[in-house]
Design a protein around this motif. Structure first.
Motif, PDB file in Angstrom:
ATOM      1  N   ASP A 285     -70.776 -38.773 -67.831  1.00  0.00           N
ATOM      2  CA  ASP A 285     -69.737 -39.479 -68.742  1.00  0.00           C
ATOM      3  C   ASP A 285     -70.135 -38.251 -70.074  1.00  0.00           C
ATOM      4  OD1 ASP A 285     -72.248 -40.433 -69.375  1.00  0.00           O
ATOM      5  OD2 ASP A 285     -71.012 -42.454 -70.060  1.00  0.00           O
ATOM      6  N   ALA A 286     -71.017 -37.206 -69.155  1.00  0.00           N
ATOM      7  CA  ALA A 286     -71.717 -36.319 -70.948  1.00  0.00           C
ATOM      8  C   ALA A 286     -70.276 -35.631 -71.504  1.00  0.00           C
ATOM      9  CB  ALA A 286     -73.063 -36.236 -70.370  1.00  0.00           C
ATOM     10  N   HIS A 287     -69.768 -35.771 -70.897  1.00  0.00           N
ATOM     11  CA  HIS A 287     -68.426 -34.227 -71.006  1.00  0.00           C
ATOM     12  C   HIS A 287     -67.460 -35.149 -72.326  1.00  0.00           C
ATOM     13  CE1 HIS A 287     -66.928 -36.342 -67.445  1.00  0.00           C
ATOM     14  NE2 HIS A 287     -65.812 -35.682 -68.238  1.00  0.00           N
ATOM     15  N   GLY A 288     -67.390 -36.156 -72.476  1.00  0.00           N
ATOM     16  CA  GLY A 288     -66.572 -36.898 -73.323  1.00  0.00           C
ATOM     17  C   GLY A 288     -65.494 -37.355 -72.584  1.00  0.00           C
ATOM     18  N   GLY A 289     -65.615 -37.594 -71.057  1.00  0.00           N
ATOM     19  CA  GLY A 289     -64.681 -38.664 -70.175  1.00  0.00           C
ATOM     20  C   GLY A 289     -65.557 -39.348 -69.227  1.00  0.00           C
ATOM     21  N   LEU A 290     -64.765 -39.738 -68.079  1.00  0.00           N
ATOM     22  CA  LEU A 290     -65.421 -40.526 -67.304  1.00  0.00           C
ATOM     23  C   LEU A 290     -64.500 -39.696 -65.550  1.00  0.00           C
ATOM     24  CD1 LEU A 290     -67.410 -43.103 -66.474  1.00  0.00           C
ATOM     25  CD2 LEU A 290     -65.374 -44.280 -66.345  1.00  0.00           C
ATOM     26  N   THR A 291     -66.182 -39.158 -64.730  1.00  0.00           N
ATOM     27  CA  THR A 291     -65.849 -38.688 -63.890  1.00  0.00           C
ATOM     28  C   THR A 291     -66.648 -38.966 -62.511  1.00  0.00           C
ATOM     29  OG1 THR A 291     -65.446 -35.922 -64.465  1.00  0.00           O
ATOM     30  CG2 THR A 291     -66.410 -36.471 -62.221  1.00  0.00           C
ATOM     31  N   VAL A 292     -65.867 -39.329 -61.758  1.00  0.00           N
ATOM     32  CA  VAL A 292     -66.692 -40.035 -60.097  1.00  0.00           C
ATOM     33  C   VAL A 292     -66.775 -38.884 -59.405  1.00  0.00           C
ATOM     34  CG1 VAL A 292     -67.275 -41.368 -58.002  1.00  0.00           C
ATOM     35  CG2 VAL A 292     -66.414 -42.319 -60.364  1.00  0.00           C
ATOM     36  N   TYR A 293     -67.981 -38.025 -58.650  1.00  0.00           N
ATOM     37  CA  TYR A 293     -67.927 -36.489 -57.804  1.00  0.00           C
ATOM     38  C   TYR A 293     -67.974 -37.577 -55.927  1.00  0.00           C
ATOM     39  CZ  TYR A 293     -68.632 -32.760 -54.869  1.00  0.00           C
ATOM     40  OH  TYR A 293     -69.040 -32.513 -53.763  1.00  0.00           O
ATOM     41  N   ASP A 294     -66.944 -37.245 -55.635  1.00  0.00           N
ATOM     42  CA  ASP A 294     -67.920 -37.285 -53.576  1.00  0.00           C
ATOM     43  C   ASP A 294     -67.927 -36.599 -53.115  1.00  0.00           C
ATOM     44  OD1 ASP A 294     -67.739 -39.457 -51.314  1.00  0.00           O
ATOM     45  OD2 ASP A 294     -66.343 -40.631 -52.099  1.00  0.00           O
ATOM     46  N   ALA A 295     -68.877 -35.745 -52.088  1.00  0.00           N
ATOM     47  CA  ALA A 295     -68.893 -34.763 -51.457  1.00  0.00           C
ATOM     48  C   ALA A 295     -68.288 -35.404 -49.949  1.00  0.00           C
ATOM     49  CB  ALA A 295     -70.615 -34.799 -51.329  1.00  0.00           C
ATOM     50  N   LEU A 296     -68.195 -36.904 -49.335  1.00  0.00           N
ATOM     51  CA  LEU A 296     -67.515 -36.747 -48.433  1.00  0.00           C
ATOM     52  C   LEU A 296     -66.092 -36.097 -48.115  1.00  0.00           C
ATOM     53  CD1 LEU A 296     -69.144 -40.376 -48.144  1.00  0.00           C
ATOM     54  CD2 LEU A 296     -69.472 -38.353 -46.924  1.00  0.00           C
ATOM     55  N   GLY A 297     -64.825 -36.062 -47.476  1.00  0.00           N
ATOM     56  CA  GLY A 297     -63.660 -36.648 -47.395  1.00  0.00           C
ATOM     57  C   GLY A 297     -63.566 -34.658 -46.540  1.00  0.00           C
ATOM     58  N   HIS A 298     -64.241 -33.938 -45.589  1.00  0.00           N
ATOM     59  CA  HIS A 298     -63.603 -32.745 -45.253  1.00  0.00           C
ATOM     60  C   HIS A 298     -62.134 -33.152 -44.693  1.00  0.00           C
ATOM     61  CE1 HIS A 298     -63.836 -29.278 -43.310  1.00  0.00           C
ATOM     62  NE2 HIS A 298     -64.184 -29.354 -42.032  1.00  0.00           N
ATOM     63  N   ASP A 299     -61.539 -33.885 -43.813  1.00  0.00           N
ATOM     64  CA  ASP A 299     -60.814 -33.667 -43.054  1.00  0.00           C
ATOM     65  C   ASP A 299     -59.754 -35.421 -43.474  1.00  0.00           C
ATOM     66  OD1 ASP A 299     -61.859 -35.267 -41.125  1.00  0.00           O
ATOM     67  OD2 ASP A 299     -61.786 -33.306 -39.498  1.00  0.00           O
ATOM     68  N   ALA A 300     -58.967 -35.494 -42.502  1.00  0.00           N
ATOM     69  CA  ALA A 300     -57.590 -36.152 -42.608  1.00  0.00           C
ATOM     70  C   ALA A 300     -58.826 -37.461 -42.112  1.00  0.00           C
ATOM     71  CB  ALA A 300     -56.727 -36.180 -42.560  1.00  0.00           C
ATOM     72  N   ARG A 301     -59.489 -37.312 -40.579  1.00  0.00           N
ATOM     73  CA  ARG A 301     -60.245 -38.230 -39.571  1.00  0.00           C
ATOM     74  C   ARG A 301     -61.116 -38.995 -40.055  1.00  0.00           C
ATOM     75  NH1 ARG A 301     -63.946 -36.971 -36.216  1.00  0.00           N
ATOM     76  NH2 ARG A 301     -64.020 -35.006 -36.174  1.00  0.00           N
ATOM     77  N   ALA A 302     -61.462 -38.506 -41.533  1.00  0.00           N
ATOM     78  CA  ALA A 302     -62.925 -38.655 -42.330  1.00  0.00           C
ATOM     79  C   ALA A 302     -62.175 -40.042 -43.183  1.00  0.00           C
ATOM     80  CB  ALA A 302     -63.385 -37.744 -43.192  1.00  0.00           C
ATOM     81  N   TYR A 303     -61.378 -39.463 -43.730  1.00  0.00           N
ATOM     82  CA  TYR A 303     -60.485 -40.584 -44.993  1.00  0.00           C
ATOM     83  C   TYR A 303     -59.974 -41.727 -44.345  1.00  0.00           C
ATOM     84  CZ  TYR A 303     -60.521 -37.589 -48.823  1.00  0.00           C
ATOM     85  OH  TYR A 303     -61.379 -36.520 -49.769  1.00  0.00           O
ATOM     86  N   ARG A 304     -59.841 -42.031 -42.868  1.00  0.00           N
ATOM     87  CA  ARG A 304     -59.764 -42.839 -41.900  1.00  0.00           C
ATOM     88  C   ARG A 304     -60.413 -44.016 -42.116  1.00  0.00           C
ATOM     89  NH1 ARG A 304     -56.111 -39.333 -38.764  1.00  0.00           N
ATOM     90  NH2 ARG A 304     -54.109 -38.491 -40.393  1.00  0.00           N
TER      91      ARG A 304
END
Length: 235
Positions: A199-218
């Motif tokens: 949140d140091a830039h003035g907003g609010l962020t979540v970064y998530d490195a998972l999620g290579h393909d559709a199967r991963a999101y399922r």
């Protein structure tokens, strides 16, 4: 937990911001569906320059775009100058309290020019570093929950404070010291942050490195993690 009435814009990489390794159309569909399951109405747009003109109309922007591949003659979505207004709009929106969820390859998106790369790093709280960042071969992996009390991760891990997922394990990302790390993975005897808030830039962020393909999101645990990230960043 739901966020009825909230709107999200999912920016799916295409053209200048797509690559041969990530099917951003398929993964963006999975992301939008997962958000809908917790009451967030999601609109998916490709990364055209015109996609950034009304960011204030959304409660959350999800970036599911890839590293830039600008062409010297501007044959891919225009030259650098054509993207100036879009990137300026994104930076202004984020620094004025914008809520951002950046996924997987987005650590390397929108870094077309050195000056903007610093801005994008500041918005995410980290980034992929060409020549240093990498991932081992995709497969089942163990991810360590570092903050068991945070609303994003509370109750999500098993008794050993870990999650398992069949996905890529990003390693050697450049992470800002101000970032609050929620999840790591161990590679080469080093703990590598893969989920963090910033949140140091003035907003609010979540970064998530998972999620290579559709199967991963399922995968159920990964899907719940995504939903919790969105709900938390929405407040």
């Amino acid at each position: 937990m739901r966020a009825a009435g909230r709107r999200a814009l999912v920016l799916a990489g295409r053209g200048r911001y797509e690559d041969p390794w990530h099917d951003t159309a398929a993964t963006s569909h999975e992301v939008a569906t997962a958000l809908g399951e917790v009451g967030v109405a999601a609109e998916v747009r490709g990364t055209f320059t015109g996609a950034f003109g009304d960011l204030a109309a959304f409660d959350l922007v999800v970036v599911n775009a890839c590293s830039a591949r600008p062409a010297p003659d501007g044959e891919i979505d225009g030259d650098d100058d054509a993207w100036g207004d879009a990137l300026t709009a994104l930076g202004a929106w984020a620094s004025s309290g914008g809520r951002l969820l950046a996924l997987h390859q987005a650590a390397n998106a929108f870094q077309d020019r050195p000056a903007w790369a610093k801005t994008w790093h500041g918005m995410l709280g980290g980034s992929w570093v060409p020549g240093r960042s990498m991932h081992p071969e995709r497969g089942p992996g163990t991810f360590d929950v570092r903050d068991l009390a945070h609303p994003v991760t509370r109750g999500l891990a098993g008794p050993d404070a870990t999650l398992t997922a069949d996905d890529e394990r990003y390693s050697y990302l450049d992470v800002a010291p101000e970032a609050h790390v929620l999840v790591t993975q161990r590679h080469d005897d080093v703990d590598h942050p893969v989920v963090w808030t910033h949140d140091a830039h003035g907003g609010l962020t979540v970064y998530d490195a998972l999620g290579h393909d559709a199967r991963a999101y399922r995968e159920p645990v990964r899907r719940r993690l995504l939903q919790r990230e969105a709900l938390w960043v929405l407040g």
